[in-house]
Motif scaffolding. Structure first.
Motif, PDB file in Angstrom:
ATOM      1  N   UNK A 186       0.830  -1.205   0.000  1.00  0.00           N
ATOM      2  CA  UNK A 186       0.000   0.000   0.000  1.00  0.00           C
ATOM      3  C   UNK A 186       0.865   1.256   0.000  1.00  0.00           C
ATOM      4  N   UNK A 187       1.904   1.259   0.836  1.00  0.00           N
ATOM      5  CA  UNK A 187       2.766   2.435   0.927  1.00  0.00           C
ATOM      6  C   UNK A 187       3.501   2.682  -0.390  1.00  0.00           C
ATOM      7  N   UNK A 188       4.015   1.617  -1.001  1.00  0.00           N
ATOM      8  CA  UNK A 188       4.706   1.758  -2.281  1.00  0.00           C
ATOM      9  C   UNK A 188       3.738   2.230  -3.361  1.00  0.00           C
ATOM     10  N   UNK A 189       2.501   1.727  -3.285  1.00  0.00           N
ATOM     11  CA  UNK A 189       1.497   2.154  -4.260  1.00  0.00           C
ATOM     12  C   UNK A 189       1.188   3.634  -4.179  1.00  0.00           C
ATOM     13  N   UNK A 190       1.316   4.202  -2.982  1.00  0.00           N
ATOM     14  CA  UNK A 190       1.105   5.642  -2.804  1.00  0.00           C
ATOM     15  C   UNK A 190       2.312   6.465  -3.226  1.00  0.00           C
ATOM     16  N   UNK A 191       3.422   5.794  -3.469  1.00  0.00           N
ATOM     17  CA  UNK A 191       4.632   6.502  -3.868  1.00  0.00           C
ATOM     18  C   UNK A 191       5.552   6.857  -2.725  1.00  0.00           C
TER      19      UNK A 191
END
Length: 371
Positions: A186-191
């Motif tokens: 999730x965190x990586x998906x948010x950038x």
């Protein structure tokens, strides 16, 4: 067998132990299902939905506890519910006993047969009944952390994904299991700038292959952990030792090295928490501040997304519930060692070794009870 489910009474807990669809499966297997009125409202399931599935609606929890041979729940029974348990009854739910001596003492005193979702095992040491809620909690931890980082909530005022020309927030995820993987995803998906710490080289390799350059991995020793915590805007505690209390990995002293307004989200709080300064909070009052660091320690995070969580949970808990109802708990456990690993308390004895060790009880191996 008569199987029942009740309305959850923990603060802002909207999940339910049995969906109407699960009730229907039990009925088709020849069992009688009792449901406390209003038990399914948190997931949008009415009493009429349960009646259409063949269940019988009961006026209160006491009627269900008194009349059912097995009670299926989501969260650990609260004190008023534990007072209604009895010898010979099966309780099938999450328990998280190691950090909860009062609950353990009450279950022992009641004589109930308590099977905990979180210690039922699967192939290769997996925890299949914990996994879906770990997936939900891991993903929610980033949502909760992102909100807590907002200035109005006491945080640093950092947007995790940043914007063009402004660096993204830094996220440290302690633990690379199911919770940690989903949090990192999730965190990586948010950038965000994501680092996952774990002690298992195989876990680190798997995460490295999956995330490639979207997240970094780091071996979890004291020096690396301290550095990652000091650098982070958001720290996710995703540590699990099955059945046992979580280790306190982030000390109060380490809080002094963190950026003012940084956020700690302790997903391990059900097992006592992995931050020294953690104590359980509720959805009604989810955060508190220690030494300028925002703590989010809600003990039933998936309850906030009750419909998704309930259906995901029932997908994995129902097959075992059917076996227990069809065969009786003793025969079901004899036939399935994975399910037997879920037995935490029976007949006044603690039957899960980590719980017995943590709380000072004599350990009674479940195999000796199935003779």
């Amino acid at each position: 067998m008569r199987v029942g489910t009740v309305r959850e009474i923990k603060n802002h807990e909207y999940r339910v132990g049995l969906t109407p669809e699960s009730a229907r499966e039990l009925v088709v297997h020849g069992h009688e299902v009792w449901v406390e009125t209003g038990a399914g409202l948190g997931i949008g399931a009415s009493d009429a939905d349960y009646e259409a599935a063949g269940a019988k609606i009961q006026p209160d929890a006491k009627t269900v506890f008194d009349g059912c041979e097995m009670v299926v729940k989501v969260k650990e029974p609260q004190a008023v519910e534990r007072a209604m348990l009895r010898e010979g009854q099966v309780l099938y739910t999450y328990l998280h006993l190691a950090p909860d001596p009062e609950q353990t003492a009450d279950l022992v005193k009641s004589g109930v047969t308590a099977i905990a979702y979180e210690t039922v095992t699967g192939p290769n040491g997996s925890l299949p009944l914990l996994k879906p809620m770990s997936q939900v909690a891991g993903r929610m931890s980033i949502q909760a952390g992102a909100t807590a980082l907002e200035k109005a909530h006491g945080g640093r005022g950092v947007l995790l994904g940043g914007v063009p020309g402004v660096l993204p927030g830094k996220v440290a995820v302690i633990g690379g299991g199911v919770v940690g993987f989903n949090a990192a995803q999730m965190a990586a998906g948010l950038g965000a700038d994501v680092t996952v710490l774990d002690r298992d080289p195989d876990v680190l390799e798997r995460l490295g292959i999956h995330f490639e350059s979207r997240a970094k991995t780091r071996f979890s020793n004291r020096a690396n952990l301290a550095a990652a915590v000091a650098e982070a805007d958001l720290v996710i505690g995703a540590v699990l030792i099955p059945g046992a209390a979580a280790p306190k990995l982030v000390t109060r002293e380490m809080l002094g090295t963190m950026k003012p307004g940084a956020v700690l989200v302790d997903v391990a709080i059900d097992q006592g928490g992995c931050f020294e300064t953690s104590h359980a909070t509720t959805h009604a009052d989810p955060t508190y501040i220690v030494d300028g660091i925002v703590h989010y320690c809600v003990a039933n995070m998936p309850g906030a997304v009750a419909r998704t969580s309930t259906y995901a949970l029932n997908n994995v808990t129902l097959p075992h519930a059917l076996r227990i109802a069809d065969l009786g708990w003793k025969e079901a456990l004899r036939r399935d060692a994975h399910l037997a690993a879920g037995l935490n308390v029976h007949g006044g004895k603690v039957t899960y070794e980590a719980v017995a060790r943590e709380l000072g009880y004599d350990f009674a191996h479940y195999a000796d009870l199935l003779m």
